[in-house]
Write a protein that holds these residues in place. Structure first.
Motif, PDB file in Angstrom:
ATOM      1  N   LEU A 252      40.859  49.936  44.454  1.00 54.52           N
ATOM      2  CA  LEU A 252      40.667  48.556  44.009  1.00 54.52           C
ATOM      3  C   LEU A 252      41.850  48.040  43.192  1.00 54.52           C
ATOM      4  CD1 LEU A 252      36.892  48.753  43.000  1.00 54.52           C
ATOM      5  CD2 LEU A 252      37.885  48.032  45.195  1.00 54.52           C
ATOM      6  N   ASP A 253      42.845  48.890  42.987  1.00 54.82           N
ATOM      7  CA  ASP A 253      44.015  48.516  42.200  1.00 54.82           C
ATOM      8  C   ASP A 253      44.706  47.305  42.842  1.00 54.82           C
ATOM      9  OD1 ASP A 253      45.881  48.806  40.105  1.00 54.82           O
ATOM     10  OD2 ASP A 253      47.252  49.857  41.452  1.00 54.82           O
ATOM     11  N   GLY A 254      45.006  46.315  42.034  1.00 54.36           N
ATOM     12  CA  GLY A 254      45.681  45.122  42.521  1.00 54.36           C
ATOM     13  C   GLY A 254      44.754  44.034  43.018  1.00 54.36           C
ATOM     14  N   LEU A 255      43.459  44.299  43.073  1.00 57.78           N
ATOM     15  CA  LEU A 255      42.488  43.307  43.532  1.00 57.78           C
ATOM     16  C   LEU A 255      41.837  42.622  42.337  1.00 57.78           C
ATOM     17  CD1 LEU A 255      40.623  45.293  46.351  1.00 57.78           C
ATOM     18  CD2 LEU A 255      42.719  43.936  46.530  1.00 57.78           C
ATOM     19  N   THR A 256      41.505  41.352  42.476  1.00 57.41           N
ATOM     20  CA  THR A 256      40.779  40.622  41.446  1.00 57.41           C
ATOM     21  C   THR A 256      39.317  41.020  41.515  1.00 57.41           C
ATOM     22  OG1 THR A 256      42.286  38.751  41.559  1.00 57.41           O
ATOM     23  CG2 THR A 256      40.105  38.323  40.643  1.00 57.41           C
ATOM     24  N   GLY A 257      38.746  41.387  40.381  1.00 60.12           N
ATOM     25  CA  GLY A 257      37.336  41.757  40.324  1.00 60.12           C
ATOM     26  C   GLY A 257      36.498  40.613  39.790  1.00 60.12           C
ATOM     27  N   VAL A 258      35.364  40.375  40.421  1.00 55.43           N
ATOM     28  CA  VAL A 258      34.413  39.372  39.950  1.00 55.43           C
ATOM     29  C   VAL A 258      33.027  39.992  39.887  1.00 55.43           C
ATOM     30  CG1 VAL A 258      35.719  37.384  40.820  1.00 55.43           C
ATOM     31  CG2 VAL A 258      34.003  38.439  42.267  1.00 55.43           C
TER      32      VAL A 258
END
Length: 138
Positions: A100-106
């Motif tokens: 998930l590194d580099g992805l925006t988390g919501v």
């Protein structure tokens, strides 16, 4: 990941779907989901199970496009096991994962803002919207 007597796994074969459904049926966010909907959501997501021995005591689910964002949802720790930092360890493992590194988390929460803010999530009530299905019980 093992931590003393508890362990966290992404192995879907270990997930106890009935346990997950029972907990979600008591939650404020998923209390109308059918067992079939829970099963389908598991099949189509990255899932983390938290276990005390062979008993499933927690869960989290990730939905992602693998390019821009992920949605963290259905996070729970059984009431009997809360207050021991298990949920904190689960969320930490997820947000620190290489995949998930580099992805925006919501995510969405009604009552755990402090927990998620400690992992870098910020409140943004003016930006996000949602659309419910016209017949959510079909």
């Amino acid at each position: 990941m093992k931590n003393g007597e508890y362990f966290i796994s992404k192995d879907k074969a270990l997930l106890q779907t009935e346990t997950i459904h029972q907990f979600l049926s008591r939650s404020y966010w998923a209390n109308r989901r059918t067992l079939a909907q829970v099963q389908a959501s598991i099949e189509n997501s990255i899932c983390y199970g938290v276990y005390h021995g062979t008993r499933q005591i927690g869960f989290a689910r990730i939905i992602t496009d693998w390019a821009t964002m992920y949605y963290l949802c259905d996070v729970f720790i059984d009431e009997e096991y809360r207050g021991q930092g298990i949920g904190r360890r689960l969320v930490d493992l997820i947000v620190q994962s290489e995949e998930l590194d580099g992805l925006t988390g919501v995510l969405g929460t009604k009552d755990a803002h402090g927990l998620y803010e400690s992992f870098g999530f910020v409140r943004d009530p003016d930006r996000f919207m949602k659309r419910r299905p016209t017949n959510p019980w079909a």
